[in-house]
Enzyme design. Structure first.
Site, PDB file in Angstrom:
ATOM      1  N   GLU A 279     114.515  -1.469  16.240  1.00  0.00           N
ATOM      2  CA  GLU A 279     113.936  -2.680  15.647  1.00  0.00           C
ATOM      3  C   GLU A 279     114.146  -3.889  16.546  1.00  0.00           C
ATOM      4  OE1 GLU A 279     111.946  -2.491  13.237  1.00  0.00           O
ATOM      5  OE2 GLU A 279     112.408  -0.403  12.782  1.00  0.00           O
ATOM      6  N   ASP A 362     111.259   3.078  20.978  1.00  0.00           N
ATOM      7  CA  ASP A 362     112.100   4.281  21.013  1.00  0.00           C
ATOM      8  C   ASP A 362     112.816   4.398  22.349  1.00  0.00           C
ATOM      9  OD1 ASP A 362     111.409   5.023  18.454  1.00  0.00           O
ATOM     10  OD2 ASP A 362     109.951   6.547  19.050  1.00  0.00           O
TER      11      ASP A 362
END
Length: 430
Positions: A279, A362
Protein backbone atom coordinates in the site's frame (compact mmCIF):
# COMPACT_ATOMS: atom_id res chain seq x y z
CA UNK A 1 -40.11 2.28 -33.78
CA UNK A 2 -40.40 2.11 -29.97
CA UNK A 3 -41.47 -1.54 -30.12
CA UNK A 4 -38.63 -2.37 -32.50
CA UNK A 5 -36.05 -0.69 -30.24
CA UNK A 6 -37.44 -2.49 -27.19
CA UNK A 7 -37.50 -5.87 -28.95
CA UNK A 8 -33.95 -5.59 -30.29
CA UNK A 9 -32.70 -4.25 -26.97
CA UNK A 10 -34.23 -7.18 -25.05
CA UNK A 11 -32.97 -9.66 -27.66
CA UNK A 12 -29.43 -8.26 -27.50
CA UNK A 13 -29.47 -8.52 -23.70
CA UNK A 14 -30.70 -12.13 -23.87
CA UNK A 15 -28.06 -13.16 -26.45
CA UNK A 16 -25.35 -11.33 -24.48
CA UNK A 17 -26.35 -13.10 -21.24
CA UNK A 18 -26.52 -16.47 -23.01
CA UNK A 19 -23.03 -15.94 -24.45
CA UNK A 20 -21.46 -15.21 -21.09
CA UNK A 21 -23.28 -18.12 -19.45
CA UNK A 22 -21.87 -20.44 -22.13
CA UNK A 23 -18.43 -18.82 -21.93
CA UNK A 24 -18.10 -19.00 -18.14
CA UNK A 25 -19.67 -22.42 -17.52
CA UNK A 26 -18.74 -24.40 -20.63
CA UNK A 27 -15.96 -22.78 -22.63
CA UNK A 28 -13.60 -20.80 -20.40
CA UNK A 29 -10.67 -22.71 -18.94
CA UNK A 30 -9.38 -21.61 -15.54
CA UNK A 31 -7.06 -24.58 -15.06
CA UNK A 32 -3.39 -23.96 -14.39
CA UNK A 33 -0.83 -24.21 -17.24
CA UNK A 34 1.11 -27.44 -16.73
CA UNK A 35 4.39 -25.63 -16.00
CA UNK A 36 2.86 -24.15 -12.83
CA UNK A 37 1.41 -27.39 -11.50
CA UNK A 38 2.94 -28.26 -8.14
CA UNK A 39 4.26 -24.72 -7.65
CA UNK A 40 3.09 -22.51 -4.79
CA UNK A 41 0.78 -20.79 -7.29
CA UNK A 42 -1.06 -24.09 -7.78
CA UNK A 43 -4.29 -23.84 -5.73
CA UNK A 44 -4.13 -27.59 -5.13
CA UNK A 45 -1.04 -26.92 -2.98
CA UNK A 46 -2.86 -24.69 -0.48
CA UNK A 47 -6.61 -25.35 -0.92
CA UNK A 48 -8.35 -28.59 -0.06
CA UNK A 49 -10.70 -30.34 -2.51
CA UNK A 50 -13.81 -28.67 -1.08
CA UNK A 51 -12.25 -25.19 -1.25
CA UNK A 52 -11.18 -25.82 -4.85
CA UNK A 53 -14.71 -26.83 -5.83
CA UNK A 54 -16.31 -23.88 -4.00
CA UNK A 55 -13.91 -21.34 -5.49
CA UNK A 56 -14.75 -22.50 -9.02
CA UNK A 57 -18.52 -22.48 -8.37
CA UNK A 58 -18.52 -19.14 -6.60
CA UNK A 59 -16.28 -17.43 -9.16
CA UNK A 60 -18.37 -18.56 -12.12
CA UNK A 61 -21.65 -17.36 -10.63
CA UNK A 62 -20.17 -14.10 -9.37
CA UNK A 63 -18.58 -13.39 -12.77
CA UNK A 64 -21.88 -14.09 -14.54
CA UNK A 65 -23.65 -11.64 -12.21
CA UNK A 66 -21.04 -9.00 -13.04
CA UNK A 67 -21.43 -9.39 -16.80
CA UNK A 68 -25.23 -9.35 -16.57
CA UNK A 69 -25.57 -6.43 -14.14
CA UNK A 70 -24.02 -3.72 -16.31
CA UNK A 71 -26.07 -4.29 -19.50
CA UNK A 72 -29.16 -4.77 -17.31
CA UNK A 73 -28.63 -1.13 -16.32
CA UNK A 74 -28.64 -0.15 -20.00
CA UNK A 75 -31.82 -2.06 -20.77
CA UNK A 76 -33.47 -0.51 -17.69
CA UNK A 77 -32.75 3.04 -18.90
CA UNK A 78 -33.86 2.14 -22.42
CA UNK A 79 -37.24 0.87 -21.19
CA UNK A 80 -37.66 3.89 -18.89
CA UNK A 81 -37.50 6.00 -22.06
CA UNK A 82 -39.53 3.72 -24.36
CA UNK A 83 -42.40 3.26 -21.87
CA UNK A 84 -42.65 7.00 -21.32
CA UNK A 85 -41.72 6.82 -17.65
CA UNK A 86 -39.10 9.54 -17.98
CA UNK A 87 -41.78 11.79 -19.47
CA UNK A 88 -44.14 10.87 -16.63
CA UNK A 89 -41.49 11.62 -13.97
CA UNK A 90 -41.04 15.11 -15.44
CA UNK A 91 -44.79 15.70 -15.54
CA UNK A 92 -45.21 14.62 -11.90
CA UNK A 93 -42.31 16.87 -10.88
CA UNK A 94 -43.78 19.91 -12.67
CA UNK A 95 -47.21 19.30 -11.11
CA UNK A 96 -45.70 19.01 -7.62
CA UNK A 97 -43.16 21.84 -7.40
CA UNK A 98 -42.96 25.37 -8.85
CA UNK A 99 -39.17 25.73 -8.82
CA UNK A 100 -36.73 24.15 -11.28
CA UNK A 101 -34.37 22.73 -8.65
CA UNK A 102 -37.24 21.07 -6.77
CA UNK A 103 -38.60 19.68 -10.04
CA UNK A 104 -35.18 18.15 -10.74
CA UNK A 105 -35.10 16.72 -7.20
CA UNK A 106 -38.55 15.12 -7.62
CA UNK A 107 -37.75 13.79 -11.10
CA UNK A 108 -34.54 12.27 -9.78
CA UNK A 109 -36.16 10.65 -6.74
CA UNK A 110 -38.61 8.86 -9.05
CA UNK A 111 -35.85 7.71 -11.41
CA UNK A 112 -33.63 6.63 -8.49
CA UNK A 113 -36.48 4.75 -6.82
CA UNK A 114 -37.37 2.80 -9.98
CA UNK A 115 -33.66 2.01 -10.54
CA UNK A 116 -33.35 0.83 -6.93
CA UNK A 117 -36.36 -1.48 -7.27
CA UNK A 118 -35.26 -2.81 -10.68
CA UNK A 119 -31.72 -3.65 -9.56
CA UNK A 120 -32.70 -4.97 -6.12
CA UNK A 121 -33.14 -8.62 -7.28
CA UNK A 122 -29.60 -8.76 -8.70
CA UNK A 123 -28.20 -7.02 -5.61
CA UNK A 124 -29.97 -9.49 -3.35
CA UNK A 125 -28.77 -12.47 -5.40
CA UNK A 126 -25.21 -11.19 -5.05
CA UNK A 127 -25.64 -10.75 -1.29
CA UNK A 128 -27.28 -14.17 -0.92
CA UNK A 129 -24.50 -15.79 -2.97
CA UNK A 130 -21.86 -14.31 -0.66
CA UNK A 131 -23.76 -15.58 2.38
CA UNK A 132 -24.14 -19.06 0.90
CA UNK A 133 -20.41 -19.37 0.25
CA UNK A 134 -19.53 -17.85 3.65
CA UNK A 135 -17.90 -14.74 2.20
CA UNK A 136 -20.46 -12.38 3.70
CA UNK A 137 -21.25 -12.48 7.41
CA UNK A 138 -23.65 -9.53 7.25
CA UNK A 139 -27.23 -9.79 8.45
CA UNK A 140 -30.05 -8.93 6.05
CA UNK A 141 -30.89 -5.82 8.06
CA UNK A 142 -27.24 -4.69 7.95
CA UNK A 143 -27.13 -5.28 4.21
CA UNK A 144 -30.35 -3.31 3.67
CA UNK A 145 -28.98 -0.48 5.79
CA UNK A 146 -25.90 -0.25 3.53
CA UNK A 147 -28.14 -0.38 0.44
CA UNK A 148 -30.23 2.53 1.74
CA UNK A 149 -27.12 4.54 2.64
CA UNK A 150 -25.90 3.90 -0.92
CA UNK A 151 -29.24 5.10 -2.27
CA UNK A 152 -29.23 8.41 -0.40
CA UNK A 153 -25.52 9.14 -0.87
CA UNK A 154 -25.84 8.51 -4.61
CA UNK A 155 -29.07 10.52 -4.76
CA UNK A 156 -27.47 13.52 -3.04
CA UNK A 157 -24.49 13.54 -5.40
CA UNK A 158 -26.70 12.92 -8.44
CA UNK A 159 -28.99 15.82 -7.53
CA UNK A 160 -26.05 18.20 -7.40
CA UNK A 161 -24.43 16.87 -10.58
CA UNK A 162 -27.63 16.64 -12.63
CA UNK A 163 -28.77 20.13 -11.63
CA UNK A 164 -25.44 21.62 -12.74
CA UNK A 165 -25.27 19.42 -15.85
CA UNK A 166 -28.65 20.46 -17.27
CA UNK A 167 -28.02 24.10 -16.37
CA UNK A 168 -24.84 23.88 -18.48
CA UNK A 169 -26.65 22.12 -21.35
CA UNK A 170 -29.26 24.89 -21.41
CA UNK A 171 -26.54 27.54 -21.38
CA UNK A 172 -24.37 25.97 -24.09
CA UNK A 173 -25.71 23.19 -26.32
CA UNK A 174 -22.36 22.83 -28.12
CA UNK A 175 -19.78 22.99 -25.33
CA UNK A 176 -21.61 21.84 -22.20
CA UNK A 177 -19.48 18.69 -22.09
CA UNK A 178 -16.30 20.80 -21.81
CA UNK A 179 -17.67 23.05 -19.07
CA UNK A 180 -19.00 20.00 -17.21
CA UNK A 181 -15.56 18.43 -17.35
CA UNK A 182 -13.85 21.60 -16.11
CA UNK A 183 -16.18 21.67 -13.10
CA UNK A 184 -15.64 17.93 -12.52
CA UNK A 185 -11.91 18.48 -11.84
CA UNK A 186 -12.28 20.37 -8.52
CA UNK A 187 -15.34 18.27 -7.64
CA UNK A 188 -13.37 15.00 -8.06
CA UNK A 189 -10.50 16.29 -5.93
CA UNK A 190 -12.94 17.53 -3.29
CA UNK A 191 -14.71 14.15 -3.14
CA UNK A 192 -11.36 12.34 -2.85
CA UNK A 193 -10.50 14.62 0.07
CA UNK A 194 -13.92 14.12 1.66
CA UNK A 195 -14.25 10.34 1.15
CA UNK A 196 -12.23 9.07 4.16
CA UNK A 197 -13.71 11.43 6.74
CA UNK A 198 -17.34 11.89 5.65
CA UNK A 199 -18.56 9.11 3.33
CA UNK A 200 -16.64 6.00 4.45
CA UNK A 201 -17.63 6.38 8.15
CA UNK A 202 -21.31 6.17 7.10
CA UNK A 203 -20.76 2.49 6.37
CA UNK A 204 -18.16 1.38 8.94
CA UNK A 205 -16.35 2.43 12.10
CA UNK A 206 -12.74 3.59 11.64
CA UNK A 207 -10.22 3.98 14.46
CA UNK A 208 -6.45 4.05 14.93
CA UNK A 209 -4.80 0.62 14.90
CA UNK A 210 -5.18 -0.92 18.36
CA UNK A 211 -2.04 -3.03 18.13
CA UNK A 212 0.51 -0.30 18.88
CA UNK A 213 3.49 -2.63 18.48
CA UNK A 214 2.36 -3.49 14.96
CA UNK A 215 1.59 0.16 14.25
CA UNK A 216 5.16 1.08 15.25
CA UNK A 217 6.57 -1.46 12.77
CA UNK A 218 4.25 -0.20 10.02
CA UNK A 219 5.26 3.40 10.71
CA UNK A 220 8.93 2.34 10.60
CA UNK A 221 8.28 1.00 7.09
CA UNK A 222 6.58 4.28 6.22
CA UNK A 223 9.59 6.19 7.52
CA UNK A 224 11.93 4.10 5.33
CA UNK A 225 9.72 4.99 2.36
CA UNK A 226 9.71 8.68 3.42
CA UNK A 227 5.95 8.68 3.94
CA UNK A 228 4.79 11.25 6.53
CA UNK A 229 2.27 8.88 8.14
CA UNK A 230 1.25 9.31 11.77
CA UNK A 231 -1.48 6.68 12.09
CA UNK A 232 -2.67 3.45 10.52
CA UNK A 233 -6.43 2.92 10.65
CA UNK A 234 -8.38 -0.28 11.09
CA UNK A 235 -12.00 -0.71 10.12
CA UNK A 236 -14.58 -3.04 11.64
CA UNK A 237 -15.48 -5.41 8.77
CA UNK A 238 -15.75 -8.78 10.55
CA UNK A 239 -19.49 -8.31 11.04
CA UNK A 240 -19.88 -7.94 7.26
CA UNK A 241 -17.37 -10.24 5.58
CA UNK A 242 -14.71 -12.92 5.90
CA UNK A 243 -12.75 -11.42 2.99
CA UNK A 244 -9.43 -9.63 3.56
CA UNK A 245 -8.41 -6.18 2.38
CA UNK A 246 -6.21 -3.14 2.94
CA UNK A 247 -6.09 0.07 0.96
CA UNK A 248 -4.97 3.66 0.66
CA UNK A 249 -7.69 6.30 0.38
CA UNK A 250 -8.01 10.06 0.25
CA UNK A 251 -5.58 12.78 -0.78
CA UNK A 252 -3.57 15.43 1.01
CA UNK A 253 -3.96 15.66 4.77
CA UNK A 254 -6.94 13.29 4.65
CA UNK A 255 -5.05 10.38 3.06
CA UNK A 256 -5.21 7.16 5.08
CA UNK A 257 -3.76 3.67 5.14
CA UNK A 258 -6.59 1.36 6.18
CA UNK A 259 -6.58 -2.29 7.31
CA UNK A 260 -9.69 -4.41 7.62
CA UNK A 261 -9.92 -6.13 11.01
CA UNK A 262 -10.40 -9.44 9.16
CA UNK A 263 -6.90 -8.94 7.73
CA UNK A 264 -5.53 -8.31 11.22
CA UNK A 265 -7.29 -11.39 12.58
CA UNK A 266 -6.28 -13.86 9.87
CA UNK A 267 -2.79 -12.85 8.77
CA UNK A 268 0.51 -12.99 10.61
CA UNK A 269 2.50 -9.87 11.43
CA UNK A 270 4.99 -10.48 8.58
CA UNK A 271 2.14 -10.92 6.10
CA UNK A 272 0.51 -7.68 7.26
CA UNK A 273 3.81 -5.84 6.91
CA UNK A 274 4.07 -7.06 3.31
CA UNK A 275 0.56 -5.76 2.60
CA UNK A 276 1.41 -2.43 4.20
CA UNK A 277 4.57 -2.13 2.11
CA UNK A 278 2.43 -2.80 -0.97
CA UNK A 279 0.00 0.00 0.00
CA UNK A 280 2.88 2.37 0.71
CA UNK A 281 4.18 1.76 -2.81
CA UNK A 282 1.03 3.39 -4.18
CA UNK A 283 1.90 6.52 -2.21
CA UNK A 284 5.60 6.46 -3.11
CA UNK A 285 4.94 6.00 -6.84
CA UNK A 286 2.03 8.50 -6.75
CA UNK A 287 -0.44 5.99 -8.16
CA UNK A 288 -3.39 7.81 -6.59
CA UNK A 289 -2.56 11.04 -8.42
CA UNK A 290 -1.76 9.20 -11.66
CA UNK A 291 -5.14 7.46 -11.30
CA UNK A 292 -6.92 10.78 -10.81
CA UNK A 293 -5.16 12.22 -13.88
CA UNK A 294 -6.09 9.19 -15.99
CA UNK A 295 -9.68 9.31 -14.79
CA UNK A 296 -9.98 13.00 -15.67
CA UNK A 297 -8.57 12.43 -19.16
CA UNK A 298 -10.95 9.55 -19.78
CA UNK A 299 -13.88 11.55 -18.41
CA UNK A 300 -13.10 14.39 -20.85
CA UNK A 301 -13.24 11.98 -23.77
CA UNK A 302 -16.28 10.26 -22.27
CA UNK A 303 -18.29 13.47 -21.86
CA UNK A 304 -17.40 14.56 -25.41
CA UNK A 305 -18.52 11.22 -26.88
CA UNK A 306 -21.65 11.22 -24.71
CA UNK A 307 -22.62 14.68 -26.01
CA UNK A 308 -22.18 13.61 -29.64
CA UNK A 309 -23.98 10.27 -29.20
CA UNK A 310 -26.89 11.92 -27.35
CA UNK A 311 -27.40 14.39 -30.20
CA UNK A 312 -27.40 11.58 -32.77
CA UNK A 313 -29.72 9.38 -30.70
CA UNK A 314 -32.25 12.21 -30.21
CA UNK A 315 -32.12 13.11 -33.91
CA UNK A 316 -32.68 9.50 -35.01
CA UNK A 317 -34.84 7.98 -32.26
CA UNK A 318 -36.07 11.00 -30.30
CA UNK A 319 -39.73 10.31 -31.07
CA UNK A 320 -39.53 6.67 -29.99
CA UNK A 321 -37.56 7.59 -26.86
CA UNK A 322 -40.01 10.46 -26.17
CA UNK A 323 -37.20 13.02 -26.05
CA UNK A 324 -37.52 16.22 -28.07
CA UNK A 325 -34.21 17.87 -27.17
CA UNK A 326 -31.00 17.00 -25.31
CA UNK A 327 -31.48 19.83 -22.80
CA UNK A 328 -34.76 18.30 -21.58
CA UNK A 329 -34.42 16.49 -18.21
CA UNK A 330 -36.23 13.55 -19.85
CA UNK A 331 -32.96 12.78 -21.67
CA UNK A 332 -31.19 11.91 -18.37
CA UNK A 333 -31.71 8.10 -18.73
CA UNK A 334 -30.14 8.34 -22.21
CA UNK A 335 -27.17 10.25 -20.76
CA UNK A 336 -26.70 7.66 -17.98
CA UNK A 337 -27.05 4.73 -20.41
CA UNK A 338 -24.44 6.08 -22.87
CA UNK A 339 -22.03 7.01 -20.07
CA UNK A 340 -22.36 3.52 -18.54
CA UNK A 341 -21.67 1.92 -21.92
CA UNK A 342 -18.55 4.03 -22.42
CA UNK A 343 -17.30 3.18 -18.92
CA UNK A 344 -17.78 -0.52 -19.63
CA UNK A 345 -15.97 -0.25 -22.98
CA UNK A 346 -13.06 1.63 -21.38
CA UNK A 347 -12.74 -0.72 -18.39
CA UNK A 348 -10.18 -3.04 -20.09
CA UNK A 349 -7.84 -0.06 -20.50
CA UNK A 350 -8.30 1.25 -16.95
CA UNK A 351 -7.89 -2.29 -15.56
CA UNK A 352 -4.70 -2.75 -17.58
CA UNK A 353 -3.20 0.42 -16.09
CA UNK A 354 -4.32 -0.64 -12.62
CA UNK A 355 -2.77 -4.11 -12.99
CA UNK A 356 0.52 -2.50 -14.03
CA UNK A 357 0.48 -0.27 -10.93
CA UNK A 358 -0.38 -3.20 -8.67
CA UNK A 359 2.48 -5.23 -10.15
CA UNK A 360 4.81 -2.32 -9.40
CA UNK A 361 3.48 -2.18 -5.83
CA UNK A 362 4.05 -5.94 -5.38
CA UNK A 363 7.62 -5.58 -6.61
CA UNK A 364 8.23 -2.59 -4.32
CA UNK A 365 6.80 -4.47 -1.32
CA UNK A 366 8.93 -7.59 -1.77
CA UNK A 367 12.08 -5.52 -2.32
CA UNK A 368 11.35 -3.62 0.89
CA UNK A 369 10.44 -6.58 3.12
CA UNK A 370 12.64 -9.29 1.47
CA UNK A 371 10.18 -11.87 2.85
CA UNK A 372 8.91 -13.86 -0.11
CA UNK A 373 7.54 -16.63 2.11
CA UNK A 374 5.21 -14.24 3.94
CA UNK A 375 4.25 -12.59 0.65
CA UNK A 376 3.32 -15.86 -1.05
CA UNK A 377 1.37 -17.05 1.99
CA UNK A 378 -0.48 -13.70 2.00
CA UNK A 379 -1.71 -14.22 -1.56
CA UNK A 380 -2.63 -17.82 -0.81
CA UNK A 381 -4.70 -16.68 2.18
CA UNK A 382 -6.36 -13.94 0.12
CA UNK A 383 -7.34 -16.59 -2.44
CA UNK A 384 -8.78 -18.84 0.26
CA UNK A 385 -10.69 -16.05 2.04
CA UNK A 386 -12.25 -14.69 -1.15
CA UNK A 387 -12.71 -18.03 -2.95
CA UNK A 388 -11.12 -16.42 -5.99
CA UNK A 389 -9.72 -18.14 -9.05
CA UNK A 390 -5.93 -18.27 -9.29
CA UNK A 391 -6.07 -18.22 -13.11
CA UNK A 392 -9.36 -16.60 -14.24
CA UNK A 393 -10.58 -16.78 -17.87
CA UNK A 394 -9.25 -14.04 -20.21
CA UNK A 395 -12.49 -12.02 -20.49
CA UNK A 396 -12.90 -12.06 -16.71
CA UNK A 397 -9.36 -10.79 -16.25
CA UNK A 398 -9.75 -8.09 -18.91
CA UNK A 399 -13.06 -6.68 -17.63
CA UNK A 400 -12.92 -7.42 -13.89
CA UNK A 401 -9.34 -7.55 -12.63
CA UNK A 402 -7.73 -4.32 -11.47
CA UNK A 403 -5.05 -6.51 -9.82
CA UNK A 404 -2.80 -9.13 -11.42
CA UNK A 405 -4.12 -12.66 -11.08
CA UNK A 406 -2.89 -14.70 -8.13
CA UNK A 407 -1.00 -16.89 -10.61
CA UNK A 408 0.91 -13.83 -11.84
CA UNK A 409 1.50 -12.42 -8.35
CA UNK A 410 2.78 -15.64 -6.78
CA UNK A 411 4.86 -16.50 -9.87
CA UNK A 412 6.51 -13.08 -9.70
CA UNK A 413 7.44 -13.74 -6.08
CA UNK A 414 8.89 -17.14 -6.93
CA UNK A 415 10.97 -15.50 -9.65
CA UNK A 416 12.15 -12.95 -7.09
CA UNK A 417 13.25 -15.82 -4.83
CA UNK A 418 15.26 -17.36 -7.66
CA UNK A 419 16.88 -13.98 -8.41
CA UNK A 420 17.84 -13.61 -4.75
CA UNK A 421 19.32 -17.10 -4.60
CA UNK A 422 21.32 -16.41 -7.76
CA UNK A 423 22.70 -13.18 -6.25
CA UNK A 424 23.63 -15.01 -3.07
CA UNK A 425 25.40 -17.75 -5.05
CA UNK A 426 27.27 -15.13 -7.11
CA UNK A 427 28.36 -13.32 -3.94
CA UNK A 428 29.47 -16.57 -2.33
CA UNK A 429 31.37 -17.48 -5.49
CA UNK A 430 33.19 -14.13 -5.35
Amino acid sequence: MARKLGFYGALAFFVYGLFFYWYLFYFADSSLPFEYEGSRADPASFLNDRELMLSEEYSKIRNLLFFISTPFEWIFYLFILLFGLSKAFKKWAEQTAPYKFLQTAIYLIWLSFFAFIATMPLSYISYSLSKTYNISTQSFSGWMKDELIDFWVNYGMMLLLVSVLYWLINKSRKRWWLYAWLLSVPFTLFMMFLQPVVIDPLYNDFYPLKNKELETKILDLASQAKIPAEHVFEVDMAEKTNALNAYVTGIGSNSRIVLWDTTLNKLTEDQILFIMAHEMAHYVEKHIYIGIGGYLLLSLLGLYLTAKLMEKAVDKWGRALKISTVNDIRSLPLFLMILSMLLFISSPLSNLVSRYQETRADRYAIEMTKDSKAAIETFQELTRAGLSQVNPPPLVKIFRYGHPTMLERISMLEEFEMEQRKKERDQTGD
